[in-house]
Each structure stands twice: as C-alpha cells, then as structure tokens.
Design a protein around this motif. Structure first.
Motif, PDB file in Angstrom:
ATOM      1  N   SER A  61       1.305  -1.478   0.598  1.00 30.32           N
ATOM      2  CA  SER A  61      -0.059   0.397  -0.041  1.00 30.32           C
ATOM      3  C   SER A  61       1.029   0.980  -0.126  1.00 30.32           C
ATOM      4  O   SER A  61       0.724   2.291  -0.926  1.00 30.32           O
ATOM      5  CB  SER A  61      -0.845   0.086   1.292  1.00 30.32           C
ATOM      6  N   TYR A  62       1.786   1.497   0.301  1.00 33.25           N
ATOM      7  CA  TYR A  62       3.354   2.160   0.929  1.00 33.25           C
ATOM      8  C   TYR A  62       3.478   2.791  -0.401  1.00 33.25           C
ATOM      9  O   TYR A  62       3.757   3.625  -0.979  1.00 33.25           O
ATOM     10  CB  TYR A  62       3.631   1.919   1.575  1.00 33.25           C
ATOM     11  N   GLU A  63       4.360   1.460  -1.741  1.00 32.97           N
ATOM     12  CA  GLU A  63       4.717   1.362  -2.172  1.00 32.97           C
ATOM     13  C   GLU A  63       3.989   1.974  -3.664  1.00 32.97           C
ATOM     14  O   GLU A  63       4.031   3.029  -4.693  1.00 32.97           O
ATOM     15  CB  GLU A  63       5.008  -0.200  -2.934  1.00 32.97           C
ATOM     16  N   LEU A  64       2.426   1.586  -3.563  1.00 31.49           N
ATOM     17  CA  LEU A  64       1.446   1.892  -4.381  1.00 31.49           C
ATOM     18  C   LEU A  64       1.189   3.219  -4.151  1.00 31.49           C
ATOM     19  O   LEU A  64       0.498   4.217  -5.372  1.00 31.49           O
ATOM     20  CB  LEU A  64       0.367   0.742  -4.119  1.00 31.49           C
ATOM     21  N   SER A  65       0.393   3.812  -2.713  1.00 32.37           N
ATOM     22  CA  SER A  65       0.775   5.657  -2.396  1.00 32.37           C
ATOM     23  C   SER A  65       1.849   6.141  -3.325  1.00 32.37           C
ATOM     24  O   SER A  65       1.539   7.272  -3.371  1.00 32.37           O
ATOM     25  CB  SER A  65       0.804   5.573  -1.370  1.00 32.37           C
ATOM     26  N   HIS A  66       2.861   5.334  -2.982  1.00 33.87           N
ATOM     27  CA  HIS A  66       4.337   6.817  -3.121  1.00 33.87           C
ATOM     28  C   HIS A  66       3.667   6.145  -5.081  1.00 33.87           C
ATOM     29  O   HIS A  66       4.582   7.849  -5.848  1.00 33.87           O
ATOM     30  CB  HIS A  66       5.462   6.078  -3.109  1.00 33.87           C
ATOM     31  N   PHE A  67       4.373   5.549  -6.119  1.00 28.70           N
ATOM     32  CA  PHE A  67       3.706   5.205  -7.273  1.00 28.70           C
ATOM     33  C   PHE A  67       2.765   6.013  -7.814  1.00 28.70           C
ATOM     34  O   PHE A  67       2.954   7.004  -8.895  1.00 28.70           O
ATOM     35  CB  PHE A  67       3.525   4.253  -7.430  1.00 28.70           C
ATOM     36  N   PHE A 115       2.789   9.887   7.475  1.00 29.65           N
ATOM     37  CA  PHE A 115       2.181   8.715   6.873  1.00 29.65           C
ATOM     38  C   PHE A 115       3.214   7.481   6.406  1.00 29.65           C
ATOM     39  O   PHE A 115       2.304   6.553   6.615  1.00 29.65           O
ATOM     40  CB  PHE A 115       1.264   9.340   5.778  1.00 29.65           C
ATOM     41  N   GLY A 116       3.895   7.525   6.277  1.00 29.92           N
ATOM     42  CA  GLY A 116       5.136   6.975   6.483  1.00 29.92           C
ATOM     43  C   GLY A 116       5.769   6.620   5.440  1.00 29.92           C
ATOM     44  O   GLY A 116       5.757   4.937   4.773  1.00 29.92           O
ATOM     45  N   VAL A 117       4.677   6.357   4.342  1.00 26.22           N
ATOM     46  CA  VAL A 117       4.874   6.589   2.590  1.00 26.22           C
ATOM     47  C   VAL A 117       6.578   6.290   2.214  1.00 26.22           C
ATOM     48  O   VAL A 117       7.084   5.871   1.376  1.00 26.22           O
ATOM     49  CB  VAL A 117       4.165   7.028   1.938  1.00 26.22           C
ATOM     50  N   LEU A 118       7.134   7.602   2.092  1.00 31.57           N
ATOM     51  CA  LEU A 118       8.020   8.581   2.252  1.00 31.57           C
ATOM     52  C   LEU A 118       9.399   8.671   3.325  1.00 31.57           C
ATOM     53  O   LEU A 118       8.477   9.349   3.966  1.00 31.57           O
ATOM     54  CB  LEU A 118       7.891   9.004   0.911  1.00 31.57           C
ATOM     55  N   ASN A 119       9.946   8.254   3.942  1.00 28.92           N
ATOM     56  CA  ASN A 119      10.460   8.248   5.014  1.00 28.92           C
ATOM     57  C   ASN A 119      11.703   9.119   4.454  1.00 28.92           C
ATOM     58  O   ASN A 119      12.776   8.582   4.068  1.00 28.92           O
ATOM     59  CB  ASN A 119      10.865   6.967   6.184  1.00 28.92           C
ATOM     60  N   HIS A 120      11.345  10.292   5.488  1.00 29.18           N
ATOM     61  CA  HIS A 120      13.695  10.594   5.237  1.00 29.18           C
ATOM     62  C   HIS A 120      14.129  10.306   6.545  1.00 29.18           C
ATOM     63  O   HIS A 120      14.444  10.728   7.389  1.00 29.18           O
ATOM     64  CB  HIS A 120      12.930  12.299   5.597  1.00 29.18           C
ATOM     65  N   VAL A 121      15.839  10.182   5.747  1.00 28.36           N
ATOM     66  CA  VAL A 121      16.880   9.609   6.770  1.00 28.36           C
ATOM     67  C   VAL A 121      17.596  10.817   6.914  1.00 28.36           C
ATOM     68  O   VAL A 121      18.156  10.765   5.416  1.00 28.36           O
ATOM     69  CB  VAL A 121      16.765   8.298   6.424  1.00 28.36           C
ATOM     70  N   ASN A 122      18.040  11.226   7.923  1.00 30.86           N
ATOM     71  CA  ASN A 122      19.480  11.992   7.373  1.00 30.86           C
ATOM     72  C   ASN A 122      19.158  13.340   6.260  1.00 30.86           C
ATOM     73  O   ASN A 122      19.856  13.965   6.030  1.00 30.86           O
ATOM     74  CB  ASN A 122      20.530  11.543   7.632  1.00 30.86           C
ATOM     75  N   TRP A 123      17.357  13.838   6.881  1.00 29.82           N
ATOM     76  CA  TRP A 123      17.267  14.681   6.171  1.00 29.82           C
ATOM     77  C   TRP A 123      16.965  15.744   6.693  1.00 29.82           C
ATOM     78  O   TRP A 123      16.689  16.190   8.056  1.00 29.82           O
ATOM     79  CB  TRP A 123      16.154  14.200   5.186  1.00 29.82           C
ATOM     80  N   GLN A 124      17.603  17.299   5.562  1.00 31.38           N
ATOM     81  CA  GLN A 124      17.330  18.444   5.794  1.00 31.38           C
ATOM     82  C   GLN A 124      16.285  19.462   5.277  1.00 31.38           C
ATOM     83  O   GLN A 124      15.675  19.309   3.795  1.00 31.38           O
ATOM     84  CB  GLN A 124      18.502  19.560   5.676  1.00 31.38           C
ATOM     85  N   ILE A 125      15.390  20.301   6.257  1.00 33.05           N
ATOM     86  CA  ILE A 125      13.926  20.492   4.924  1.00 33.05           C
ATOM     87  C   ILE A 125      14.565  21.151   3.636  1.00 33.05           C
ATOM     88  O   ILE A 125      13.671  22.045   3.036  1.00 33.05           O
ATOM     89  CB  ILE A 125      12.895  21.051   6.379  1.00 33.05           C
ATOM     90  N   TRP A 126      15.274  21.972   3.732  1.00 27.99           N
ATOM     91  CA  TRP A 126      15.789  23.002   2.871  1.00 27.99           C
ATOM     92  C   TRP A 126      16.054  22.555   1.346  1.00 27.99           C
ATOM     93  O   TRP A 126      16.137  23.009   0.497  1.00 27.99           O
ATOM     94  CB  TRP A 126      17.162  23.845   3.317  1.00 27.99           C
TER      95      TRP A 126
END
Length: 157
Positions: A61-67, A115-126
């Motif tokens: 469901s997460y992969e399809l949502s992102h797709f 929602f957990g569909v696309l998780n940011h890791v060591n990400w800066q918002i800018w």
C-alpha cells in the motif's frame, strides 16, 4: 487506509484539473507533465537508491501510494502551477504563486513522511525546498522556451 487517502487525493486534484479551463495547449500539458514526472522520478530514485536518504517501506500500500503520487499528483500540481503562472498578471502574484506551490509540494512530501509512505533519513528540510524551487524554475524556463517555439514568438509570455 493510506492508499485510499492518496487515491482520493489524486482523483480530487485530477478532476479539479480536468474541469478547470486551461490556457495551455495540449502539447504543452503533455510536455510539462512528462518533464515534471521525470524530475520527481529522478529525485525520488536518486535519494532512494543512491543517497539512501529516502526510504519507501516494503509494504504494497505504501509503494502504490508513492507510485500514484509520483505519476499523477506531483506532475499534476506542477502543471497546474504553470497554468496559474500563465494566468497571473503581475510579478508579485507570480512570486506568491511560486512560493505557495513550493510550500504545497514540500508539505505533500512531508505528509508522505508523516504517513510513512516516504521516510526521510538524515534529511534537512531545506533540501526539499531547494528541489521544488529548482524544479519549478526549470519548468518555467521550459515553458518560456516551448511557448516560443510553439507559437513562434507571436504571443507575449
């Protein structure tokens, strides 16, 4: 549940876009849609596969949502930005429109994270803001160049 939310969200924006009277030629819509899709696909792929700063959980469901977001939602919003930019009369309105779409697209990206569909890791918002600024500005440049070729300089951009 997340997939259903994104399906409804994509359908809502798609119906809104289809019903809206457009000042863009159908060839322009196709070109801008493909370019916007290409930008976001590469952004997602680079950050997911190469830099490992984005993670898409191994849940269908997460992969399809992102797709569907990659294929429909983000390109649709970027093309609608170009439509509204074309209809804006003053530079102030165009700048406010650019800023509002940057915030909208960044917000949608971070909503996917929430929602957990696309998780940011060591990400800066800018980084997200920078990507959307760059993408929308490149699309504006593409719009000016393509309209010049399409209409052979007969209209004022």
């Amino acid at each position: 549940m997340t997939l259903l939310f994104y399906i409804v969200l994509n359908i809502f924006f798609l119906v809104f876009f289809i019903k809206k009277k457009k000042n863009l030629h159908i060839l322009e819509i196709l070109l801008y849609w493909l370019a916007a899709s290409y930008f976001f696909q590469n952004y997602s792929a680079l950050c997911y596969m190469n830099f490992k700063t984005l993670i898409i959980p191994d849940k269908l469901s997460y992969e399809l949502s992102h797709f569907i977001n990659r294929i429909i939602l983000y390109p649709l919003l970027m093309v609608s930005f170009l439509h509204f930019h074309l209809n804006s009369s003053t530079k102030i309105k165009k700048i406010l429109l650019l800023l509002s779409y940057i915030l909208l697209l960044t917000g949608l990206e971070w909503l996917e994270d929430f929602f957990g569909v696309l998780n940011h890791v060591n990400w800066q918002i800018w980084w997200s803001f920078s990507f959307w600024v760059l993408s929308l500005c490149v699309l504006l440049g593409l719009k000016y160049a393509f309209r010049k070729v399409l209409y052979k300089g007969r209209i004022k951009l």
